[in-house]
Scaffold this motif. Structure first.
Motif, short mmCIF file in Angstrom:
data_model
loop_
_atom_site.label_atom_id
_atom_site.label_comp_id
_atom_site.label_asym_id
_atom_site.label_seq_id
_atom_site.Cartn_x
_atom_site.Cartn_y
_atom_site.Cartn_z
N GLU A 10 0.85 -1.19 0.00
CA GLU A 10 0.00 0.00 0.00
C GLU A 10 0.88 1.24 0.00
O GLU A 10 1.80 1.37 0.81
CB GLU A 10 -0.90 -0.01 1.23
N ILE A 11 0.63 2.13 -0.93
CA ILE A 11 1.37 3.39 -0.98
C ILE A 11 0.36 4.53 -1.13
O ILE A 11 -0.46 4.50 -2.06
CB ILE A 11 2.36 3.42 -2.17
N ASP A 12 0.44 5.49 -0.21
CA ASP A 12 -0.48 6.64 -0.22
C ASP A 12 -1.93 6.20 -0.34
O ASP A 12 -2.71 6.73 -1.15
CB ASP A 12 -0.13 7.58 -1.39
N GLU B 179 12.02 -1.71 1.67
CA GLU B 179 12.27 -0.33 1.23
C GLU B 179 12.56 -0.26 -0.26
O GLU B 179 12.09 0.63 -0.96
CB GLU B 179 13.46 0.27 2.00
N PHE C 91 9.35 -0.77 -2.21
CA PHE C 91 8.46 0.38 -2.00
C PHE C 91 8.98 1.60 -2.75
O PHE C 91 8.23 2.34 -3.38
CB PHE C 91 8.33 0.70 -0.50
N LYS C 92 10.30 1.79 -2.65
CA LYS C 92 10.90 2.95 -3.28
C LYS C 92 10.66 2.93 -4.79
O LYS C 92 10.22 3.93 -5.38
CB LYS C 92 12.42 2.96 -3.01
N LYS D 236 7.00 3.44 -5.61
CA LYS D 236 6.60 4.82 -5.39
C LYS D 236 7.03 5.73 -6.55
O LYS D 236 6.25 6.55 -7.04
CB LYS D 236 7.23 5.33 -4.08
N GLN E 149 4.87 5.06 -9.46
CA GLN E 149 3.53 5.64 -9.26
C GLN E 149 3.55 7.15 -9.50
O GLN E 149 2.65 7.70 -10.13
CB GLN E 149 3.08 5.34 -7.84
N GLU E 150 4.62 7.78 -8.99
CA GLU E 150 4.72 9.23 -9.20
C GLU E 150 4.91 9.57 -10.68
O GLU E 150 4.30 10.51 -11.19
CB GLU E 150 5.87 9.80 -8.37
N LYS F 135 1.66 9.37 -12.28
CA LYS F 135 0.80 10.52 -11.95
C LYS F 135 1.18 11.71 -12.81
O LYS F 135 0.33 12.37 -13.40
CB LYS F 135 0.97 10.89 -10.47
#
Lengths: 453, 203
Positions: free
Chosen positions: B56-58, B165, B168-169, B172, B175-176, B179
């Motif tokens: 789960e991220i944000d 980490e 996730f890193k 993330k 995902q950014e 976006k």
């Protein structure tokens, strides 16, 4: 345990009707053991080959230790001779092979399935032997390239031959040259070509699987590890993997492994369909990914009995769909193991029949004389069967022993020849020489005699 | 476009890929990340396969489909076929083995040849628990990553240091990136599973 004469009557009846099939020995190891033991004593290649194909294969490691060298054309007399050490010329002084670092990485991660109950010290010793075995194969055959998974195959041989390293080496070397050399070319392309036989073969034997699993659309990389490790990376039961190796040796062709894969696939058809639809429902990955995943993992969970049954069922498929008829077969290189030793289904049943009946008679005679067969591997029993056989030994048998002897001799000549030129020989030439060895292994020896003498 | 049942337990799928020399610990990192296990003599990877974990991220649930590949060079013919489908690629080396570090550049080139242009990379030095055996300093790792223009982490599958980490890193960053791409294209926000071409086949 004694062999009942009723069993032999049944056997004789079936032999008379020319129904020599695996059902003969399926449920009666007490019948199979003395037959196998005698056949090994007599160096009877064909009978050993035939029994290796019956359900349960060559029964156990004790038999395999003796039968595999025979099926691989290793000359046993040399090992019983005066100077076995003459063979192990100091390989450690030979130039290092370029893949040795990779070997050591893989050896560190070996014996995950087999010898699983072995203590740490046993495993450490096995790993050290495995390392030596592979390095010696590579240094003595520098044209071969090591691939990840070869170590899994070698580990099966090591467990079988545990304390007989020299014999183990000779067997693995012959096995490698006869069956695995396509996988040991400088690139993986030859392996991929063999892999590509799988989808069209599935299409021939089960169009539903082919269509539902989109086998025409996805690369058959899901089967790379079962293929190039001969399942030793995928099947955890040592008795099952040994039987698979029995089957390869008995069939004299790597091709059988492709059929084993298909046979196992068919046995798991419903499970595979179910799993795929479940994964699709849950995960929403592409269907291709799901199929790749399921097909690359399904073998790990198959029950031992199902594996045995699949090996047996395999014969039907080999007859229905020969590899040579498949379109991608044209891509296979001229000297591929699949071309030089194709799968042959026409074992000389008549000859096997005669010889099995002969062994049968000898064992029966043994019984009549009151010396019951209690332990087929004990020397006393073997000698008594041998004596009984000696009385009745006919010319055919003599010819066969001679034949086996010649096979050994020829192999030795060729291997020596190979040893002499291997350092400067291009790989294609090596390949041609190896294909001669294969020919000897699978063709009637008389066809070859003019070639060598 | 087909809509899945509302019970779906995730918002998007990311396809990641682990590459690097044989024995650097790719499978061990994955096993630690997905099953929280470690086995020093974990079986060799022959060919290619994947494991899954949802993170789960944000507030968004992201299903990671992580492909693990055989490290021996001869398998590259097979494994590179899967590069194109990956949105993120993890380049792994072993901090105790100089050669695996030197090979990172080769891996980087192979990735560039076969992966999509917008595939996000990350460099990972594994086995950082092996203090006595260390052959590649963190600084060298960091500086190579800078040169290649990719993020960097050291981790240990054995001690579970930085394993979560790293995944996730990478997730993330992807995902950014997604976006900002969506903003650029003035498309509506939010990552939609069904907008990912490689996720549609089974829906």
């Amino acid at each position: 345990m004694s062999v009942s004469s009723a069993d032999w009557d049944t056997l004789s009846m079936k032999l008379d009707n020319s129904i020599v099939d695996s059902t003969l020995f399926k449920s009666n190891d007490s019948l199979k053991e003395p037959s196998l033991s005698t056949a090994i004593d007599l160096n009877d290649y064909k009978i050993v080959q035939f029994l290796a194909k019956t359900k349960g294969g060559l029964i156990n490691s004790n038999f395999r230790k003796k039968a595999w060298p025979l099926l691989l054309g290793v000359d046993m007399e040399k090992f019983h001779g005066l100077c076995a050490s003459r063979y192990s010329v100091d390989w450690k002084s030979k130039p290092q092979h370029k893949d040795e670092d990779q070997v050591s990485l893989d050896v560190d991660r070996s014996f995950i399935y087999y010898a699983e109950n072995g203590s740490d010290s046993v495993k450490t010793e096995l790993k050290s032997k495995l390392n030596d075995l592979i390095l010696r194969i590579l240094r003595e055959n520098p044209q071969l390239c090591y691939y990840q998974g070869y170590h899994d195959i070698c580990s099966v041989f090591l467990v079988i031959f545990s304390n007989e390293m020299e014999l183990c080496f000779q067997c693995v070397q012959n096995f490698t040259l006869l069956y695995l050399r396509d996988f040991m070319m400088p690139s993986i392309n030859e392996s991929i070509k063999i892999l590509k036989l799988i989808p069209p073969l599935v299409q021939k034997v089960d169009a539903q699987i082919y269509n539902e699993l989109l086998l025409g659309d996805i690369e058959p990389f899901y089967a790379i590890s079962p293929l190039i490790t001969l399942f030793s990376h995928n099947i955890t039961s040592f008795s099952s993997i040994s039987q698979i190796f029995d089957g390869i040796l008995a069939n004299g062709s790597l091709g059988i492994i492709i059929y084993y894969y298909i046979s196992l696939l068919l046995s798991q058809k419903e499970n595979i369909f179910q799993k795929i639809s479940l994964m699709e429902e849950e995960d929403c990955f592409t269907k291709q990914d799901v199929i790749h995943d399921v097909l690359s993992k399904f073998i790990l969970n198959i029950e031992k009995n199902t594996i045995e049954q699949s090996l047996e069922d395999c014969t039907k498929i080999t007859k229905r769909a020969p590899l040579e008829k498949l379109l991608p077969f044209h891509q296979i290189q001229r000297n591929s193991v699949l071309r030089t030793s194709p799968l042959i289904n026409d074992l000389d049943i008549k000859e096997i029949k005669d010889r099995l009946a002969f062994i049968t008679e000898a064992i029966l005679e043994d019984q009549v004389e009151g010396s019951k067969i209690t332990d087929p591997s004990s020397k006393a029993t073997r000698f008594s069967i041998k004596d009984a056989l000696a009385k009745k030994q006919n010319q055919t048998l003599f010819k066969m022993s001679l034949t086996i002897g010649i096979i050994g001799l020829l192999l030795n000549i060729i291997l020596k020849k190979n040893e002499a030129f291997q350092l400067q020989t291009p790989i294609t030439q090596l390949w041609n020489t190896h294909s001669e060895i294969i020919n000897i292994g699978i063709r009637p020896i008389r066809d070859l005699l003019p070639k060598f003498f | 476009m087909a809509t899945r049942t509302p019970s779906r337990a995730y918002d998007s799928i990311l396809k990641l890929l682990l590459v690097g020399d044989s024995g650097v610990g790719k499978s061990c990192l994955l096993l630690r990340f997905v099953e929280d296990k470690f086995n020093p003599s974990f079986i060799t990877t022959i060919g290619i396969d994947f494991k899954i974990r949802t993170i789960e991220i944000d507030g968004k649930r992201i299903k990671l489909q992580v492909w693990d590949t055989a490290g021996q060079e001869r398998f590259r013919t097979i494994t590179t076929a899967y590069y194109r489908g990956a949105t993120g690629i993890i380049l792994v080396y072993d901090v105790t083995d100089e050669r695996t570090f030197e090979n990172v550049r080769n891996w980087f080139q192979t990735v560039h040849q076969h992966a999509n242009e917008d595939t996000q990379l990350i460099l990972v030095g594994n086995k950082n628990d092996e203090k006595d055996l260390r052959a590649v300093s963190s600084e060298r790792g960091e500086s190579l990553a800078q040169e290649l223009g990719i993020p960097f982490l050291e981790a240990s599958a054995k001690t579970n240091d930085n394993v979560d980490e790293l995944f996730f890193k990478l997730a993330k960053i992807i995902q950014e990136n997604n976006k900002s791409n969506e903003n650029l294209n003035s498309n509506n926000g939010g990552i939609n599973v069904n907008s990912r071409t490689e996720s549609k086949g089974c829906c």
